[in-house]
Design a protein around this motif. Structure first.
Motif, short mmCIF file in Angstrom:
data_model
loop_
_atom_site.label_atom_id
_atom_site.label_comp_id
_atom_site.label_asym_id
_atom_site.label_seq_id
_atom_site.Cartn_x
_atom_site.Cartn_y
_atom_site.Cartn_z
N PHE A 118 13.27 31.96 32.89
CA PHE A 118 13.80 31.33 32.26
C PHE A 118 12.68 30.23 31.78
O PHE A 118 12.41 29.63 32.38
CB PHE A 118 14.85 30.03 32.32
CG PHE A 118 15.93 31.06 32.65
CD1 PHE A 118 16.73 31.88 31.95
CD2 PHE A 118 16.26 31.07 34.25
CE1 PHE A 118 17.94 32.07 32.32
CE2 PHE A 118 17.63 31.65 34.56
CZ PHE A 118 18.82 32.40 34.24
N LYS A 119 12.70 30.01 30.62
CA LYS A 119 11.26 28.88 29.83
C LYS A 119 12.24 27.73 29.81
O LYS A 119 13.80 27.60 30.19
CB LYS A 119 12.05 29.10 28.87
CG LYS A 119 10.47 30.46 28.08
CD LYS A 119 9.15 30.30 28.33
CE LYS A 119 8.72 31.89 27.96
NZ LYS A 119 7.42 31.86 28.62
N PRO A 120 11.59 26.42 30.04
CA PRO A 120 12.04 24.96 30.66
C PRO A 120 12.86 24.87 29.39
O PRO A 120 12.32 25.18 28.63
CB PRO A 120 10.63 24.62 30.67
CG PRO A 120 9.66 25.51 30.84
CD PRO A 120 10.23 26.99 30.22
N ALA A 121 13.83 24.00 29.90
CA ALA A 121 14.74 23.11 29.26
C ALA A 121 15.78 24.39 28.00
O ALA A 121 16.22 24.09 27.41
CB ALA A 121 14.12 22.35 27.35
N GLU A 122 15.60 25.50 28.48
CA GLU A 122 16.50 26.30 27.61
C GLU A 122 17.35 27.64 29.05
O GLU A 122 17.59 28.68 29.07
CB GLU A 122 15.81 27.52 27.00
CG GLU A 122 14.82 27.25 25.98
CD GLU A 122 13.80 28.00 25.48
OE1 GLU A 122 14.45 30.15 25.06
OE2 GLU A 122 13.54 27.59 24.29
N LEU A 123 17.62 27.04 30.35
CA LEU A 123 18.70 28.05 30.79
C LEU A 123 20.31 27.23 30.08
O LEU A 123 20.10 26.57 30.28
CB LEU A 123 18.34 26.64 32.17
CG LEU A 123 17.27 25.56 32.93
CD1 LEU A 123 17.19 24.77 34.17
CD2 LEU A 123 16.68 27.67 33.40
N PRO A 124 20.73 28.12 30.64
CA PRO A 124 22.41 28.60 29.86
C PRO A 124 22.51 28.38 31.27
O PRO A 124 23.36 28.68 32.17
CB PRO A 124 22.15 30.11 29.88
CG PRO A 124 21.42 30.57 30.91
CD PRO A 124 20.10 29.99 30.85
N ILE A 125 23.07 26.69 31.37
CA ILE A 125 23.93 26.72 32.47
C ILE A 125 24.93 26.85 32.69
O ILE A 125 25.16 27.32 33.84
CB ILE A 125 23.59 25.02 32.52
CG1 ILE A 125 22.53 24.27 32.80
CG2 ILE A 125 24.40 24.64 33.30
CD1 ILE A 125 21.52 24.87 33.97
#
Length: 151
Positions: A118-125
């Motif tokens: 995952f790219k930072p700040a783009e986590l599909p939490i």
């Protein structure tokens, strides 16, 4: 509930400041979402969630002194990696995840056998939380043992 490990606190604190929020959010999701029975530790130099020896005394076949690994995460140079062993062994779970992923992210899925990048700040939490709820320690032990028998 999974007890937080001081070693994982130290791992996250040692990462670049701009990644710590993402890593803490991922860790919190793991702790909240994984079914009871998994333990938080450091495995192979990264935060790991394992089936403890008290539940699976045989341990990991590559090194029986180690508990059975299930999920871990790491901060890499260009991405955050989530290693989910269950998704590698369970085709139905893999198919579910790959079908759901586009509903939760605009980015193309970047995935290896058990590694999801995952790219930072783009986590599909939200999706990751749903993924983590899918398998109990007992489910993982059964899949793991079946996979070993097929080898």
């Amino acid at each position: 509930m999974i007890e937080k490990s001081e070693a994982v606190d130290k791992y996250i604190a040692a990462q670049p400041q701009d990644r710590q929020n993402d890593l803490n959010e991922l860790r919190d999701t793991l702790i909240k979402s994984l079914p009871s029975g998994f333990e938080e530790t450091i495995g192979y130099g990264m935060p790991a969630y394992v089936v403890p020896h008290s539940m699976f005394p045989r341990g990991y076949h590559c090194d029986p002194k180690q508990p059975l690994p299930f999920v871990s995460f790491a901060n890499q140079k260009n991405f955050i990696a989530l290693y989910h062993m269950g998704i590698y062994v369970n085709t139905d779970l893999l198919n579910w995840f790959t079908e759901q992923y586009p509903l939760h992210s605009k980015r193309k899925l970047d995935m290896g056998k058990s590694c999801i990048r995952f790219k930072p700040a783009e986590l599909p939490i939200k999706l990751l939380g749903e993924l983590l709820k899918q398998m109990t320690p007992k489910d993982w032990i059964l899949l793991y043992e079946a996979a070993l028998e097929r080898r």
